[in-house]
Design a protein around this motif. Sequence first.
Motif, PDB file in Angstrom:
ATOM      1  N   GLU A  96       0.836  -1.219  -0.207  1.00 52.00           N
ATOM      2  CA  GLU A  96      -0.067   0.002   0.012  1.00 52.00           C
ATOM      3  C   GLU A  96       0.949   1.362  -0.052  1.00 52.00           C
ATOM      4  O   GLU A  96       0.622   2.270  -0.507  1.00 52.00           O
ATOM      5  CB  GLU A  96      -0.851  -0.153   1.150  1.00 52.00           C
ATOM      6  CG  GLU A  96      -2.114  -0.976   1.049  1.00 52.00           C
ATOM      7  CD  GLU A  96      -2.789  -1.257   2.664  1.00 52.00           C
ATOM      8  OE1 GLU A  96      -3.739  -1.891   2.357  1.00 52.00           O
ATOM      9  OE2 GLU A  96      -2.298  -0.834   3.327  1.00 52.00           O
ATOM     10  N   GLU A  99       1.673   1.577  -3.377  1.00 52.80           N
ATOM     11  CA  GLU A  99       0.700   2.123  -4.060  1.00 52.80           C
ATOM     12  C   GLU A  99       0.208   3.603  -3.938  1.00 52.80           C
ATOM     13  O   GLU A  99      -0.198   4.117  -5.012  1.00 52.80           O
ATOM     14  CB  GLU A  99      -0.600   1.229  -3.507  1.00 52.80           C
ATOM     15  CG  GLU A  99      -2.057   1.535  -4.138  1.00 52.80           C
ATOM     16  CD  GLU A  99      -2.094   1.119  -5.836  1.00 52.80           C
ATOM     17  OE1 GLU A  99      -1.364   0.669  -6.580  1.00 52.80           O
ATOM     18  OE2 GLU A  99      -2.783   1.844  -6.394  1.00 52.80           O
ATOM     19  N   ALA A 100       0.618   4.064  -2.765  1.00 52.73           N
ATOM     20  CA  ALA A 100       0.275   5.624  -2.638  1.00 52.73           C
ATOM     21  C   ALA A 100       1.287   6.474  -3.359  1.00 52.73           C
ATOM     22  O   ALA A 100       0.734   7.484  -4.071  1.00 52.73           O
ATOM     23  CB  ALA A 100       0.448   5.930  -1.090  1.00 52.73           C
ATOM     24  N   ILE A 101       2.259   5.809  -3.719  1.00 51.73           N
ATOM     25  CA  ILE A 101       3.375   6.532  -4.497  1.00 51.73           C
ATOM     26  C   ILE A 101       3.084   6.418  -6.051  1.00 51.73           C
ATOM     27  O   ILE A 101       3.074   7.264  -6.843  1.00 51.73           O
ATOM     28  CB  ILE A 101       4.834   6.083  -4.224  1.00 51.73           C
ATOM     29  CG1 ILE A 101       5.184   6.633  -2.677  1.00 51.73           C
ATOM     30  CG2 ILE A 101       5.979   6.908  -4.938  1.00 51.73           C
ATOM     31  CD1 ILE A 101       6.484   5.894  -2.184  1.00 51.73           C
ATOM     32  N   LYS A 103       0.259   6.003  -7.457  1.00 56.41           N
ATOM     33  CA  LYS A 103      -0.680   6.891  -7.978  1.00 56.41           C
ATOM     34  C   LYS A 103      -0.229   8.477  -8.167  1.00 56.41           C
ATOM     35  O   LYS A 103      -0.931   8.931  -9.226  1.00 56.41           O
ATOM     36  CB  LYS A 103      -1.832   6.981  -6.845  1.00 56.41           C
ATOM     37  CG  LYS A 103      -2.713   5.679  -6.721  1.00 56.41           C
ATOM     38  CD  LYS A 103      -3.767   5.979  -5.781  1.00 56.41           C
ATOM     39  CE  LYS A 103      -4.468   4.796  -5.419  1.00 56.41           C
ATOM     40  NZ  LYS A 103      -5.169   3.893  -6.371  1.00 56.41           N
TER      41      LYS A 103
END
Lengths: 303, 241
Positions: A96, A99-101, A103
């Motif tokens: 996660e 994933e935050a990066i 995006k």
Amino acid sequence: MEYIVETNQLTKQFGKEKAVDGVEIRIPKGEIYGFLGPNGAGKTTTIRMLLGLMRPSSGSVHLFGKDLKNNRIAILKRVGSLVENPSYYPHLTAYENLEAIRKIVDVPRARMKEVLKLVRLQDAANKKVKGFSLGMKQRLGIAAALLHQPELLILDEPTNGLDPSGIIEMRKLIKQLPEKYGITVVISSHLLSEVDQMATTVGVISKGKMIFQDSIEAMRRIAQASIHLRVNDPKAVHQALLVYGQKADIKENSVAIQTTADEEVASIVQYLVEQGFAIYRVEEEKRSLENIFLEMTKEEQIR
Amino acid sequence: MLSIMRSEWYKLRKSWVIWLLFIPPLIGLFLGQISMGDIGEANQWIIKLVMANATYALLFLPLITGVVAGFICRYEHQEGGWKQLLALPVTRGKVYLTKYILVLFLVLTMQLLYLGSMLILGAIQGITDPFPWEIVWRSILGGWVATSPLVALQLWMSMIFKNFAAPFSINVIFTLPSLLVINSERFGPYYPWGQPFLMMNIGGEGDNFFFIPWEQLLMVVGGSFIVFFFGGYLYFQRKAV
């Protein structure tokens, strides 16, 4: 020559004190640049300015030949970084966090698996980063820095707090980056031993000033061994050696000569004996790179 | 901007902050249950809403807003999130704006949840009077508008302080006095922390669309928004991380 990283008179002042003072960094493409200095010398401050996290008091930063001030976004798209302690969101898992990066940097999902595999975290991908060991966090930080396939990787003290096997692993990982992916790497450390096996260029900073910047070979040359002769009368021996045509330096109670070739040492000793000097010891002194580094930064501190 | 928004929303929805939004509406529901009173109003809904709105808008709306703003910065402060985020190809302005919009969106969600809790309250109590939709919408939206400057200030403070308690204390220090200030004819209209109550006070000046005069809305809410929003914006532009 075109440089990937180039700073001109980079300076950062906190109150009266200059944390970074007129630093000029030059890093050609494909190098692994060891950025060395004792703690508090200005390494992290310099790196923060390289990434635009902090504004320089004066001077400029050029990455990929472009001024960071006016091309921040375009430049940062090509830079991956890990500054000081690993950065992460504790409430998210490793996957996660990436994933935050992802995006923001907009790369395919498959790239996350790739980088996790590269740092060997694929089995911990779905665990909360809170519970990771420091080494795992560091590796996740590197994975995050590599996510968008940067051309320049800036790592600030990436081996801090790692155990010896972790350091070796990190070294292996970093060493392959320029060859395999053409990435230029900047890696800072307060220990020369941590970078001397992978760095191709070295910059030494002390008290905010760059005091050495050259290839690692140039640094090794400085570290060449010398022969120390302990004799009854160093001054007279020094004189005699000069007459003989051999450069020498007087130390406390010995005379140092730079040559280490067996034949030459033998003939010098023979000559001195023939001249009637008493020779107590003939010693070889090897200066390690670490010693050179310590001497460099120590001299600077005394001044 | 959209990609930053997606990333921010992703980080936020993976935390438990969202659940905080249910607290004020639930408290409103509870207060509505126990409250009794006669304010000479025929419609039972209005009586309930006046009672519940007061505590909700005076205390819980501003307080929870502060907590949410604190949280959206907290996970950036915790383990070096700021430096990782700001070393990515993003501008600080967009990061700031995204976080602000996100908090504002959450506050709107909370307002709607509160509206829902009031409807539930009526159902429980078996109120048969027609629901005064028109008035209620105005108060729900008004409360939201009045909170927008407070969101900006809380975001600003949360960006400054690594410690979660500091911005929260600031919030409490400014919120609690509004209990008294709103009773003052002279100072009440000028106190930003009192505006959510005044703009949700459906028993107030019914002639105005938002229950307060337009000049007050522009001067106090608009003025404090500009000061707090751009104060935070400029601070964040220069913040060294």
